[in-house]
Design a protein around this motif. Structure first.
Motif, short mmCIF file in Angstrom:
data_model
loop_
_atom_site.label_atom_id
_atom_site.label_comp_id
_atom_site.label_asym_id
_atom_site.label_seq_id
_atom_site.Cartn_x
_atom_site.Cartn_y
_atom_site.Cartn_z
N UNK A 140 0.82 -1.05 0.09
CA UNK A 140 0.03 -0.02 -0.07
C UNK A 140 0.77 1.24 0.09
N UNK A 141 1.94 1.57 1.10
CA UNK A 141 2.64 2.70 0.91
C UNK A 141 3.51 2.74 -0.37
N UNK B 93 6.99 5.74 9.26
CA UNK B 93 8.11 4.94 9.79
C UNK B 93 7.35 3.90 10.56
N UNK B 94 6.32 3.85 10.98
CA UNK B 94 5.66 2.74 11.51
C UNK B 94 5.25 1.63 10.74
N UNK B 95 5.46 1.79 9.41
CA UNK B 95 5.40 0.73 8.40
C UNK B 95 6.30 -0.29 8.32
N UNK B 96 7.54 0.33 8.96
CA UNK B 96 8.51 -0.56 9.42
C UNK B 96 8.30 -1.85 9.97
N UNK C 130 16.80 5.87 0.08
CA UNK C 130 15.52 6.74 0.45
C UNK C 130 16.20 7.22 2.03
N UNK C 131 16.49 6.29 2.62
CA UNK C 131 16.70 6.71 4.22
C UNK C 131 17.99 7.86 4.19
N UNK D 158 19.35 13.62 5.23
CA UNK D 158 19.91 14.74 4.70
C UNK D 158 18.82 15.86 5.09
N UNK D 159 17.61 15.84 5.18
CA UNK D 159 16.89 16.84 5.07
C UNK D 159 16.06 16.81 6.29
N UNK D 160 16.57 16.16 7.39
CA UNK D 160 15.74 15.96 8.81
C UNK D 160 14.47 15.36 8.42
N UNK D 161 14.09 14.54 7.54
CA UNK D 161 12.83 14.11 7.31
C UNK D 161 11.90 15.21 6.53
#
Length: 158
Positions: free
Chosen positions: A17-18, A48-51, A97-98, A103-106
């Motif tokens: 889904x994501x 991040x909870x999809x982790x 991705x991470x 680098x952008x502080x999310x």
């Protein structure tokens, strides 16, 4: 066994889904200007909870492979393939991705190389959508095989 099959299939679908959302958003987001892009990126807070679901999908497919290894080795290989593909998607995430998230502080800080980071983030997610889709297909095959009538060893050799 039915519960394990259902769990593996549903967890793998859930993590698609994501991935699919990122893929389908890409065409509209990739050309946004800096301010609009950073504003839109705010919608991913909490994703991040999809982790947890990703790790659970690896575990469920791995468990399915283990459970099927004697009863249906072909189904076990498909479930193993799914678990492996999901693990590969994690590798893609942590390589492309991470680092963009860091680098952008999310996506709350706008570095000068933000456009490069955007491409890295967007296309990393697009690749993962394809990988997770293949994992879903592999889990589907593993699950559906148990519904097929099992032939005797003499019928298989014919």
């Amino acid at each position: 066994m039915k519960l394990l099959r259902l769990l593996a299939l549903n967890l793998t679908a859930l993590i698609f889904v994501p991935s699919a959302a990122h893929l389908f958003e890409l065409p509209a987001k990739i050309s946004l200007d800096r301010d609009a892009y950073f504003l839109v990126q705010g919608i991913y807070a909490g994703w991040a909870t999809f982790g947890v679901a990703i790790l659970a999908a690896v575990a469920a497919n791995g468990s399915l492979a283990f459970a099927e290894r004697s009863r249906d080795p072909v189904a076990a290989r498909w479930a193993t393939l799914s678990a492996t593909l999901i693990a590969v998607s994690l590798t893609v995430f942590f390589i492309w991705v991470f680092p963009a998230n860091q680098a952008t502080a999310n996506w709350t800080r706008q570095p000068t190389a933000w456009e490069t980071l955007r491409r890295q983030w967007e296309y990393g997610h697009a690749v993962n959508a394809g990988i997770v889709w293949l994992a879903f297909l592999a889990t589907s095959v593993a699950v559906m095989r148990r519904d097929q009538p099992q032939r005797s060893p003499t019928e298989r050799s014919v």
